[in-house]
Each structure stands twice: as structure tokens, then as C-alpha cells.
Write a protein that holds these residues in place. Structure first.
Motif, mmCIF file in Angstrom:
data_model
loop_
_atom_site.group_PDB
_atom_site.id
_atom_site.type_symbol
_atom_site.label_atom_id
_atom_site.label_comp_id
_atom_site.label_asym_id
_atom_site.label_seq_id
_atom_site.Cartn_x
_atom_site.Cartn_y
_atom_site.Cartn_z
ATOM 1 N N ALA A 1 0.818 -1.219 0.000
ATOM 2 C CA ALA A 1 0.000 0.000 0.000
ATOM 3 C C ALA A 1 0.852 1.270 0.000
ATOM 4 C CB ALA A 1 -0.933 -0.001 1.209
ATOM 5 N N GLY A 2 2.181 1.109 -0.027
ATOM 6 C CA GLY A 2 3.065 2.266 -0.027
ATOM 7 C C GLY A 2 3.375 2.813 1.344
ATOM 8 N N VAL A 3 3.010 2.064 2.399
ATOM 9 C CA VAL A 3 3.250 2.505 3.771
ATOM 10 C C VAL A 3 4.674 2.145 4.187
ATOM 11 C CG1 VAL A 3 2.524 2.266 6.175
ATOM 12 C CG2 VAL A 3 0.815 2.249 4.338
ATOM 13 N N LEU A 4 5.333 3.070 4.874
ATOM 14 C CA LEU A 4 6.707 2.837 5.319
ATOM 15 C C LEU A 4 6.788 1.642 6.272
ATOM 16 C CD1 LEU A 4 8.078 6.427 5.962
ATOM 17 C CD2 LEU A 4 9.109 4.726 4.466
ATOM 18 N N VAL A 5 7.831 0.818 6.092
ATOM 19 C CA VAL A 5 8.091 -0.313 6.976
ATOM 20 C C VAL A 5 9.436 -0.068 7.653
ATOM 21 C CG1 VAL A 5 8.416 -2.810 7.152
ATOM 22 C CG2 VAL A 5 6.843 -1.870 5.437
ATOM 23 N N PRO A 6 9.478 0.098 8.977
ATOM 24 C CA PRO A 6 10.767 0.344 9.652
ATOM 25 C C PRO A 6 11.698 -0.849 9.494
ATOM 26 C CG PRO A 6 9.029 -0.077 11.251
ATOM 27 C CD PRO A 6 8.356 0.053 9.927
ATOM 28 N N LEU A 7 12.989 -0.584 9.640
ATOM 29 C CA LEU A 7 14.011 -1.595 9.389
ATOM 30 C C LEU A 7 13.782 -2.871 10.187
ATOM 31 C CD1 LEU A 7 16.694 -2.439 8.101
ATOM 32 C CD2 LEU A 7 17.890 -1.186 9.902
ATOM 33 N N GLU A 8 13.412 -2.722 11.447
ATOM 34 C CA GLU A 8 13.266 -3.908 12.283
ATOM 35 C C GLU A 8 12.100 -4.789 11.862
ATOM 36 O OE1 GLU A 8 11.746 -2.885 16.380
ATOM 37 O OE2 GLU A 8 12.003 -0.862 15.547
ATOM 38 N N GLU A 9 11.138 -4.242 11.093
ATOM 39 C CA GLU A 9 9.980 -5.009 10.657
ATOM 40 C C GLU A 9 10.081 -5.478 9.208
ATOM 41 O OE1 GLU A 9 6.438 -2.789 11.404
ATOM 42 O OE2 GLU A 9 7.057 -2.204 13.436
ATOM 43 N N GLN A 10 11.155 -5.126 8.527
ATOM 44 C CA GLN A 10 11.262 -5.473 7.113
ATOM 45 C C GLN A 10 11.489 -6.971 6.912
ATOM 46 O OE1 GLN A 10 14.246 -2.968 5.256
ATOM 47 N NE2 GLN A 10 13.226 -1.093 5.965
ATOM 48 N N ALA A 11 10.932 -7.478 5.829
ATOM 49 C CA ALA A 11 11.142 -8.878 5.444
ATOM 50 C C ALA A 11 12.505 -8.977 4.764
ATOM 51 C CB ALA A 11 10.037 -9.333 4.504
ATOM 52 N N ARG A 12 13.463 -9.542 5.467
ATOM 53 C CA ARG A 12 14.826 -9.574 4.936
ATOM 54 C C ARG A 12 14.938 -10.461 3.708
ATOM 55 N NH1 ARG A 12 18.844 -7.733 9.463
ATOM 56 N NH2 ARG A 12 17.357 -6.461 10.622
ATOM 57 N N SER A 13 13.970 -11.317 3.494
ATOM 58 C CA SER A 13 13.966 -12.131 2.280
ATOM 59 C C SER A 13 13.768 -11.275 1.035
ATOM 60 C CB SER A 13 12.857 -13.179 2.360
ATOM 61 O OG SER A 13 11.582 -12.563 2.495
ATOM 62 N N ARG A 14 13.253 -10.065 1.201
ATOM 63 C CA ARG A 14 13.038 -9.169 0.069
ATOM 64 C C ARG A 14 14.253 -8.291 -0.216
ATOM 65 N NH1 ARG A 14 8.043 -5.567 0.125
ATOM 66 N NH2 ARG A 14 8.566 -5.554 -2.099
ATOM 67 N N TRP A 15 15.281 -8.354 0.634
ATOM 68 C CA TRP A 15 16.484 -7.584 0.377
ATOM 69 C C TRP A 15 17.226 -8.180 -0.813
ATOM 70 C CZ3 TRP A 15 18.900 -6.630 5.919
ATOM 71 C CH2 TRP A 15 18.006 -5.833 6.652
ATOM 72 N N ASP A 16 17.877 -7.318 -1.576
ATOM 73 C CA ASP A 16 18.603 -7.728 -2.783
ATOM 74 C C ASP A 16 19.990 -8.236 -2.382
ATOM 75 O OD1 ASP A 16 20.044 -7.870 -5.169
ATOM 76 O OD2 ASP A 16 18.936 -6.207 -6.080
ATOM 77 N N ARG A 17 20.120 -9.542 -2.295
ATOM 78 C CA ARG A 17 21.384 -10.134 -1.820
ATOM 79 C C ARG A 17 22.534 -9.896 -2.800
ATOM 80 N NH1 ARG A 17 21.086 -10.454 3.478
ATOM 81 N NH2 ARG A 17 18.911 -10.898 4.025
#
Length: 403
Positions: A245-261
């Protein structure tokens, strides 16, 4: 309108830079692109956006610039010579810089211009940031930004500052400014200060691209490599920073699986190659790497992060750095320790227009369980935040604290 705004922001810098190189006049280039964007608003609403909007804007802007230069027949020099010729480049001069925007950055970095004027001019001409956006980025008033941009453009014109890359022996003194501008472009995309979107992808992409281009131009510059590492590591988390929905997600709540490894790996490699860099980007890249490589929020290496902030403070007495360091101390030593550290910078006049201090204070108070006080600080931050997603996030925190 939002889609057209994205097109204009994406095409602004390349179009202004190319026209400036062709005409030799920053004012002519900026005004012509401004006119082309205004004409596009009228035409595209009626006929639809063309398949290649950048080429459309370039053609119209060049025609507008040519019309103006022809009218100014009393002004001799390279402007009229450019009109009489039909080429876009001077084949007699071969630059190592392949990108007009980097050429523009080095031009704006001329030592005859004041430091803040250099940065404001570059952010306006290369990145297409508005005066209010630049004011927020530089922590100065909109009036001051406008005055600096006008004075800088007049200085370039009246001092006959060449719109080109300086010779190799003069590159070094301008590199710090160019690095700062590239990072400012990326930062405005990654932490958008205003508007409906938390992230402006075109500015993030532009910052990463320009940092990579500078490394190609100056492969032995360690600070350039450190900046490249920094933007890659930050950018690796871009997709996880907002929800669908475009809502900010703080770092501690981010899904790390979505990070670009893959991007994290490139950033870590660039960080390794930047070892020995003396500028401010190396400790910032160390902080970004600590976050990007942590297996979980709970296992974040806050000791390394705090040491990197200490190193950064030895290089620059920035109130922004001190405020962020206070938050890191809060995670390492507890919220009370963080609040004590924040108090040392809370009244710095350079942060008077920024939402940073009340946001950090509110977060630390919330974590300390002092919810009523946290609500007050969140509301103060809300009054200073111009980003719609940022305001929505603060409202969410207020509700969580019972406000």
C-alpha cells in the motif's frame, strides 16, 4: 499528474545537462526545459504521453533554447555559435566523462562558487529537485536556496566558467562536491522529504548509476568507491521499505527475504575495495553493511555501528550524525542512554526545521514505555514532516502509543 511528474523528474537532469553543454548557458537550458515541461502538460493531456517522452522533451526544449538564443542577437559568443552549428557535441574536445550529468556536476563544483551554492545548483539543475526539496535537504530556508541558485548561475555566466570537466590535475579538488551531490540525489530518493511517495525510484536509480559512473571515471579514488558501497547497501533494502500500500516499513519489521542479496554482495565488495578512504562515506558504508549483513534485527552489531558513528563525528560535526548516533546508542545501551545522548544535540539550531530530533526522541520514549511523552514528540515530528508516507507512519505510531 503523478505519472507525468515522474517523467519530468526522470528526464529533467539529462535534458538540462545536454542543453547546457550545447548552448553554453545554464539559464537558457533550465528555462527551455521548464517551457518544454509546461508544453508537455498541455499536449500530453490532450494527445497522450509519447513513446519516448525524453526525446520529445529534448526536441521541444532545444527548439525553445534556439529561439531564445536567436532573439538575443546582441549577445555574441558560444551561445549563438551553438545555434549556427547543428552538432550537439564539440568534437575537438574529448572528455573522459561519458555522462552529461557528471559533466554538469563538475561544472557546478567550480571553486569560484560557495560550497552551499554548489550543492543547491547541482541539486536543481542535475536532479530536478524543487526549491522546497533542496531547502529541506540542506536545512536552510527556501528564500536562501533561491538566492544561492540565482547567484551561482550568474557567477557561472559572468565569470565565464566553462561548462566542462576540468583537466585531470584539477579533478581532485572538485570530487568531494560531486560525491556529496550524488549522495544527496540518492538520499532524496531513498528518504523522500515531500510528496505522496516514500521512495522516488528514479532518484535512487540515478544516485546508484552516477556513483558507479564516477568509479569508472576515477577508479583509484577510494572515497568514490566508499560512496558506491554506501548507496548499493542502502539500495539493497529499497523494495522492503514500503508495503504493497506504499506505507513505510521500519528496518526492524522489514522482510529480509526481500532484500537484494546480489546488491548487498556488490556493496560489501565495494566496501572492501574502499579500505583506507578518508572521507565520511566509509564509516557510513560500514553502518549500512552492519545492517545489511545482520541475520536479524536482534543480532544487529550495534557496537560496530556506534564505533562507525564515532569515526564519522571525528570527520564532521554534523547534528544529523549526532542525532542518529543517539538512536544507535539507545539500541546498544538502552533508551535512557539514547535520550541522554540526544539531549546534547536536541537544541542545535541547524535542526530547528527538521523532524529528526522529535522523531528519534519519540522512538526512544516509546521503547522506554513512556507512551504519553512519546505521543507529544510524535506530534511535534508530524508538524515538521512533509512526506505523506512519513506522516502516515507517525500517525500509526501515535495510535500505537494510545494517542
Amino acid at each position: 499528474m503523478r505519472s507525468l511528474d515522474g517523467v519530468f523528474r526522470r528526464e529533467w537532469g539529462p535534458t538540462v545537462a545536454a542543453l547546457a553543454r550545447w548552448s553554453g548557458d545554464l539559464g537558457v537550458a533550465e528555462d527551455a526545459v521548464q517551457e518544454a515541461c509546461a508544453e508537455a502538460l498541455r499536449s500530453w493531456r490532450r494527445d497522450g504521453v509519447p513513446d519516448n517522452p525524453g526525446a520529445w522533451l529534448m526536441t521541444v526544449a532545444r527548439n525553445r533554447a534556439m529561439d531564445r538564443l536567436r532573439r538575443e542577437s546582441a549577445r555574441p559568443g558560444k551561445e549563438l555559435a551553438a545555434v549556427q552549428g547543428d552538432g550537439w557535441a564539440d568534437d575537438r574536445v574529448v572528455h573522459r566523462v561519458r555522462d552529461d550529468e557528471l559533466r554538469m556536476m563538475f561544472t557546478c563544483a567550480h571553486p569560484a562558487l560557495e560550497r552551499l551554492s554548489q550543492l543547491a545548483l547541482t541539486l536543481r539543475l542535475v536532479s530536478g529537485l524543487t526549491v522546497p526539496e533542496i531547502a529541506r535537504a540542506l536545512l536552510i530556508s527556501e528564500t536562501a536556496v533561491g538566492q544561492r541558485i540565482t547567484r551561482a548561475k550568474n557567477k557561472v555566466r559572468h565569470a565565464n566558467i566553462p561548462l566542462r570537466v576540468p583537466p585531470p590535475e584539477l579533478l581532485g579538488e572538485r570530487v568531494p562536491h560531486v560525491l556529496s551531490c550524488i549522495y544527496s540525489v540518492f538520499t532524496e530518493g531513498y528518504w523522500s522529504t515531500a510528496g505522496p511517495s516514500a521512495i522516488r525510484d528514479e532518484l535512487c536509480d540515478e544516485g546508484v548509476r552516477l556513483a558507479g559512473e564516477l568509479c569508472v571515471l576515477m577508479p583509484d579514488d577510494l572515497d568514490a568507491r566508499a560512496l558506491y558501497a554506501l548507496v548499493l547497501l542502502h539500495d539493497s533494502r529499497r523494495k522492503a521499505r514500503v508495503d504493497p500500500a506504499g506505507v513505510l516499513v521500519p528496518l526492524e519489521e522489514q522482510a529480509r527475504s526481500r532484500w537484494d542479496r546480489a546488491r548487498i554482495a556488490r556493496g560489501v565488495d565495494a566496501l572492501r575495495r574502499a579500505e583506507g578512504a578518508s572521507g565520511p562515506y566509509l564509516p557510513q558504508a560500514v553502518i549500512a553493511a552492519a545492517h545489511a549483513t545482520a541475520p536479524s534485527w536482534e543480532r544487529t552489531d550495534w557496537w560496530t555501528i556506534c564505533r562507525a558513528y564515532d569515526q564519522l563525528l571525528r570527520q564532521t560535526d554534523s547534528p544529523v550524525v549526532r542525532a542518529n548516533r543517539a538512536l544507535a546508542i539507545g539500541f546498544r545501551d538502552g533508551p535512557q542512554a539514547g535520550l541522554a545522548a540526544l539531549e546534547k544535540v536536541a537544541h542545535d539550531p541547524r535542526l530547528a526545521r527538521s523532524a529528526l530530533v522529535p522523531t528519534v526522541r519519540a522512538d526512544l520514549l516509546r521503547r522506554a514505555g513512556r507512551h504519553d511523552e512519546a505521543v507529544q514528540s510524535y506530534r511535534e515530528a508530524l508538524s515538521l514532516n512533509g512526506s505523506e508516507p512519513g506522516r502516515a507512519f507517525l500517525c500509526r505510531r501515535i495510535a500505537e502509543c494510545g494517542g
